[in-house]
Scaffold this active site. Sequence first.
Site, mmCIF file in Angstrom:
data_model
loop_
_atom_site.group_PDB
_atom_site.id
_atom_site.type_symbol
_atom_site.label_atom_id
_atom_site.label_comp_id
_atom_site.label_asym_id
_atom_site.label_seq_id
_atom_site.Cartn_x
_atom_site.Cartn_y
_atom_site.Cartn_z
ATOM 1 N N GLY A 131 -6.369 -21.261 151.366
ATOM 2 C CA GLY A 131 -6.618 -19.960 151.982
ATOM 3 C C GLY A 131 -7.359 -19.059 151.017
ATOM 4 O O GLY A 131 -7.263 -19.220 149.803
ATOM 5 N N HIS B 83 -3.149 -9.987 150.548
ATOM 6 C CA HIS B 83 -4.357 -9.673 149.764
ATOM 7 C C HIS B 83 -5.086 -8.460 150.352
ATOM 8 O O HIS B 83 -5.702 -7.686 149.619
ATOM 9 C CB HIS B 83 -5.324 -10.867 149.750
ATOM 10 N N LEU C 287 -5.465 -18.656 144.235
ATOM 11 C CA LEU C 287 -6.685 -18.909 143.466
ATOM 12 C C LEU C 287 -6.993 -17.752 142.503
ATOM 13 O O LEU C 287 -7.715 -17.956 141.531
ATOM 14 C CB LEU C 287 -7.869 -19.147 144.403
ATOM 15 N N HIS D 145 0.642 -14.684 153.163
ATOM 16 C CA HIS D 145 0.144 -14.598 151.784
ATOM 17 C C HIS D 145 -1.268 -13.996 151.783
ATOM 18 O O HIS D 145 -1.568 -13.078 151.005
ATOM 19 C CB HIS D 145 0.144 -16.005 151.156
ATOM 20 N N GLU D 146 -2.133 -14.523 152.655
ATOM 21 C CA GLU D 146 -3.522 -14.039 152.694
ATOM 22 C C GLU D 146 -3.574 -12.595 153.170
ATOM 23 O O GLU D 146 -4.375 -11.797 152.670
ATOM 24 C CB GLU D 146 -4.390 -14.932 153.585
ATOM 25 N N GLN E 123 -10.953 -11.519 147.454
ATOM 26 C CA GLN E 123 -10.894 -12.423 146.293
ATOM 27 C C GLN E 123 -12.287 -12.834 145.817
ATOM 28 O O GLN E 123 -12.431 -13.319 144.700
ATOM 29 C CB GLN E 123 -10.071 -13.673 146.615
HETATM 30 NI NI NI Z 1 -3.802 -15.728 147.202
#
Ligand code: NI
Length: 188
Positions: A46, A159, A114, A155-156, A51
Amino acid sequence: MAIRTILEVPDPLLKQISAPVTVFDAELRTLVSDMFETMYDAPGIGLAAVQVGVPLRVLVIDLQERDKDAEAESCGDEGCGHDHRPVKRTPRVFINPEILDPSEDYSVYQEGCLSVPEIYADVERPATIRARWQDLDGTVHEEDMAGLMATCLQHEMDHLEGILFIDHLSRLKRSMALKKLEKLRKAA
Ligand code: NI
């Protein structure tokens, strides 16, 4: 398509709140295809646009699970116990995602990110959610999600609010994780 640079902690942009997408144009399609290429290359399951330095509410996810319908490829070692079925790509795009109905029961997954390389930790999140999002054409979709998909989407989505999975850990565990990352960087 191009591989973009993935920002890592403590890049201040990772703390920024991402803005909603209002224009569904060719630039958005390029961003999304670059995000997929960057995610597969990393490799990861993901990625949020912030990011790669673009603070817009855009996520890509591909759990890259084993293809249940495929024949296993032999590794030559019968009974090694590994899953040798090929990985199936299922790329999914989530624009302006929302969570409508988080369950009261939680599930725990060991998460990584990441933007926080080499660090993994258990995080507790609602086990099932109903999600609403837009696709690349702006069409609205809704779906009930469970398991890894529910966890990964949450989780994404964190962000988009400037939250990393390590922010869900206790202060002690979080500082231990960041120290470990610092050590790994020095060693590299
Ligand atoms: Ni992440």
